[in-house]
Design a protein around this motif. Structure first.
Motif, PDB file in Angstrom:
ATOM      1  N   LYS A  18      37.584  -1.069   2.696  1.00 18.65           N
ATOM      2  CA  LYS A  18      37.683  -1.988   1.552  1.00 18.65           C
ATOM      3  C   LYS A  18      36.355  -2.086   0.819  1.00 18.65           C
ATOM      4  N   ALA A  19      35.256  -2.125   1.571  1.00 19.13           N
ATOM      5  CA  ALA A  19      33.936  -2.223   0.945  1.00 19.13           C
ATOM      6  C   ALA A  19      33.597  -0.953   0.173  1.00 19.13           C
ATOM      7  N   VAL A  20      33.835   0.182   0.789  1.00 19.85           N
ATOM      8  CA  VAL A  20      33.504   1.456   0.148  1.00 19.85           C
ATOM      9  C   VAL A  20      34.369   1.694  -1.089  1.00 19.85           C
ATOM     10  N   SER A  21      35.640   1.334  -0.999  1.00 18.60           N
ATOM     11  CA  SER A  21      36.553   1.574  -2.125  1.00 18.60           C
ATOM     12  C   SER A  21      36.492   0.478  -3.169  1.00 18.60           C
ATOM     13  N   GLN A  22      35.698  -0.549  -2.896  1.00 22.08           N
ATOM     14  CA  GLN A  22      35.597  -1.703  -3.789  1.00 22.08           C
ATOM     15  C   GLN A  22      36.976  -2.333  -3.992  1.00 22.08           C
ATOM     16  N   VAL A  23      37.765  -2.342  -2.932  1.00 24.50           N
ATOM     17  CA  VAL A  23      39.104  -2.916  -2.860  1.00 24.50           C
ATOM     18  C   VAL A  23      39.999  -2.374  -3.976  1.00 24.50           C
ATOM     19  N   SER A  24      39.859  -1.112  -4.267  1.00 24.68           N
ATOM     20  CA  SER A  24      40.650  -0.485  -5.317  1.00 24.68           C
ATOM     21  C   SER A  24      41.370   0.740  -4.760  1.00 24.68           C
ATOM     22  N   GLU A  25      42.684   0.679  -4.739  1.00 23.11           N
ATOM     23  CA  GLU A  25      43.484   1.814  -4.289  1.00 23.11           C
ATOM     24  C   GLU A  25      43.314   3.002  -5.239  1.00 23.11           C
ATOM     25  N   GLU A  26      43.098   2.707  -6.510  1.00 27.16           N
ATOM     26  CA  GLU A  26      42.892   3.771  -7.496  1.00 27.16           C
ATOM     27  C   GLU A  26      41.617   4.561  -7.191  1.00 27.16           C
ATOM     28  N   ASN A  27      40.558   3.865  -6.793  1.00 22.38           N
ATOM     29  CA  ASN A  27      39.317   4.548  -6.419  1.00 22.38           C
ATOM     30  C   ASN A  27      39.540   5.475  -5.232  1.00 22.38           C
ATOM     31  N   VAL A  28      40.308   5.009  -4.256  1.00 20.14           N
ATOM     32  CA  VAL A  28      40.592   5.821  -3.073  1.00 20.14           C
ATOM     33  C   VAL A  28      41.372   7.072  -3.478  1.00 20.14           C
ATOM     34  N   ARG A  29      42.385   6.927  -4.304  1.00 22.78           N
ATOM     35  CA  ARG A  29      43.206   8.073  -4.719  1.00 22.78           C
ATOM     36  C   ARG A  29      42.392   9.079  -5.533  1.00 22.78           C
ATOM     37  N   LYS A  30      41.507   8.600  -6.389  1.00 21.45           N
ATOM     38  CA  LYS A  30      40.664   9.515  -7.162  1.00 21.45           C
ATOM     39  C   LYS A  30      39.737  10.298  -6.233  1.00 21.45           C
ATOM     40  N   ALA A  31      39.118   9.597  -5.282  1.00 21.29           N
ATOM     41  CA  ALA A  31      38.219  10.268  -4.337  1.00 21.29           C
ATOM     42  C   ALA A  31      38.984  11.267  -3.483  1.00 21.29           C
ATOM     43  N   GLU A  32      40.206  10.936  -3.093  1.00 24.49           N
ATOM     44  CA  GLU A  32      41.025  11.869  -2.314  1.00 24.49           C
ATOM     45  C   GLU A  32      41.351  13.111  -3.127  1.00 24.49           C
ATOM     46  N   GLY A  33      41.659  12.935  -4.407  1.00 23.25           N
ATOM     47  CA  GLY A  33      41.940  14.080  -5.266  1.00 23.25           C
ATOM     48  C   GLY A  33      40.728  14.992  -5.411  1.00 23.25           C
ATOM     49  N   GLU A  34      39.558  14.378  -5.579  1.00 20.91           N
ATOM     50  CA  GLU A  34      38.326  15.157  -5.684  1.00 20.91           C
ATOM     51  C   GLU A  34      38.038  15.894  -4.376  1.00 20.91           C
ATOM     52  N   ALA A  35      38.204  15.197  -3.269  1.00 22.78           N
ATOM     53  CA  ALA A  35      37.948  15.804  -1.960  1.00 22.78           C
ATOM     54  C   ALA A  35      38.932  16.931  -1.683  1.00 22.78           C
ATOM     55  N   GLN A  36      40.194  16.733  -2.063  1.00 20.13           N
ATOM     56  CA  GLN A  36      41.215  17.760  -1.838  1.00 20.13           C
ATOM     57  C   GLN A  36      40.891  19.016  -2.629  1.00 20.13           C
ATOM     58  N   GLU A  37      40.478  18.853  -3.859  1.00 18.80           N
ATOM     59  CA  GLU A  37      40.141  20.023  -4.673  1.00 18.80           C
ATOM     60  C   GLU A  37      38.882  20.707  -4.160  1.00 18.80           C
ATOM     61  N   GLU A  38      37.926  19.922  -3.695  1.00 21.30           N
ATOM     62  CA  GLU A  38      36.706  20.507  -3.125  1.00 21.30           C
ATOM     63  C   GLU A  38      37.044  21.327  -1.882  1.00 21.30           C
ATOM     64  N   MET A  39      37.891  20.776  -1.027  1.00 24.08           N
ATOM     65  CA  MET A  39      38.294  21.475   0.188  1.00 24.08           C
ATOM     66  C   MET A  39      39.129  22.710  -0.158  1.00 24.08           C
ATOM     67  N   ALA A  40      39.992  22.594  -1.136  1.00 24.18           N
ATOM     68  CA  ALA A  40      40.840  23.717  -1.543  1.00 24.18           C
ATOM     69  C   ALA A  40      39.997  24.885  -2.034  1.00 24.18           C
ATOM     70  N   GLY A  41      38.874  24.600  -2.668  1.00 22.53           N
ATOM     71  CA  GLY A  41      37.987  25.664  -3.138  1.00 22.53           C
ATOM     72  C   GLY A  41      37.491  26.551  -2.007  1.00 22.53           C
ATOM     73  N   TYR A  42      37.288  25.972  -0.844  1.00 20.35           N
ATOM     74  CA  TYR A  42      36.862  26.744   0.324  1.00 20.35           C
ATOM     75  C   TYR A  42      38.035  27.471   0.984  1.00 20.35           C
ATOM     76  N   LEU A  43      39.203  26.845   0.983  1.00 21.23           N
ATOM     77  CA  LEU A  43      40.339  27.384   1.723  1.00 21.23           C
ATOM     78  C   LEU A  43      41.223  28.335   0.913  1.00 21.23           C
ATOM     79  N   ARG A  44      41.227  28.194  -0.395  1.00 18.72           N
ATOM     80  CA  ARG A  44      42.151  28.936  -1.259  1.00 18.72           C
ATOM     81  C   ARG A  44      42.108  30.455  -1.096  1.00 18.72           C
ATOM     82  N   PRO A  45      40.928  31.073  -0.896  1.00 23.19           N
ATOM     83  CA  PRO A  45      40.922  32.535  -0.780  1.00 23.19           C
ATOM     84  C   PRO A  45      41.696  33.079   0.420  1.00 23.19           C
ATOM     85  N   LYS A  46      41.853  32.295   1.491  1.00 26.41           N
ATOM     86  CA  LYS A  46      42.488  32.815   2.698  1.00 26.41           C
ATOM     87  C   LYS A  46      43.774  32.109   3.088  1.00 26.41           C
ATOM     88  N   TYR A  47      43.953  30.875   2.646  1.00 25.22           N
ATOM     89  CA  TYR A  47      45.073  30.075   3.131  1.00 25.22           C
ATOM     90  C   TYR A  47      45.917  29.535   1.982  1.00 25.22           C
TER      91      TYR A  47
END
Length: 140
Positions: A18-47
């Motif tokens: 709650k503290a890190v997200s500033q009690v905002s579900e929208e902030n969490v979803r945006k960070a998850e989207g960014e993290a998912q795309e960052e992770m996908a950049g590493y995994l996309r060539p093989k998986y």
């Protein structure tokens, strides 16, 4: 999204989230989207990242979930005043990126779905498939 609120309890407490997200579900979803795309950049060539991030429940890879949480929390902590708790988040982020680089280099081989071609056959990552035209038989 591949992550649930329960997934974060392994890497951060409910009050911490709650503290890190500033009690905002929208902030969490945006960070998850960014993290998912960052992770996908590493995994996309093989998986098959579509299949990896579409998995639900027990079908998800536990390390993918944990590292996705770590990367999301790292992005969320960047907006905190005075970088509260940034050391822990940075350490876990670095560990996640090191793991992803190992996967990308082929030193670490996780149990993740491989991409498939239009025939449903598994495509071996990093291979080159050559095709040629049929042999011509010109007789004059």
């Amino acid at each position: 999204m591949i992550l649930t609120a329960e997934d974060y309890k392994v890497v951060i407490g409910e009050a911490g989230l709650k503290a890190v997200s500033q009690v905002s579900e929208e902030n969490v979803r945006k960070a998850e989207g960014e993290a998912q795309e960052e992770m996908a950049g590493y995994l996309r060539p093989k998986y098959d990242v579509g299949a990896i991030f579409a998995a639900e429940g027990d079908q998800r890879n536990a390390l993918i979930v944990m590292y996705l949480c770590d990367i999301s929390l790292y992005h969320l902590s960047a907006s905190l005043p005075q970088k509260m708790g940034a050391e822990v988040r940075k350490e876990r982020y670095d560990r996640a990126i090191k793991w992803l680089e190992g996967v990308q280099a082929g030193r670490i081989v996780p149990d993740l779905p491989l991409p498939v071609d239009e025939n449903g056959d598994t495509v071996a990552a990093g291979t080159v498939v050559f095709h040629s035209n049929k042999k011509l038989k010109h007789e004059w």
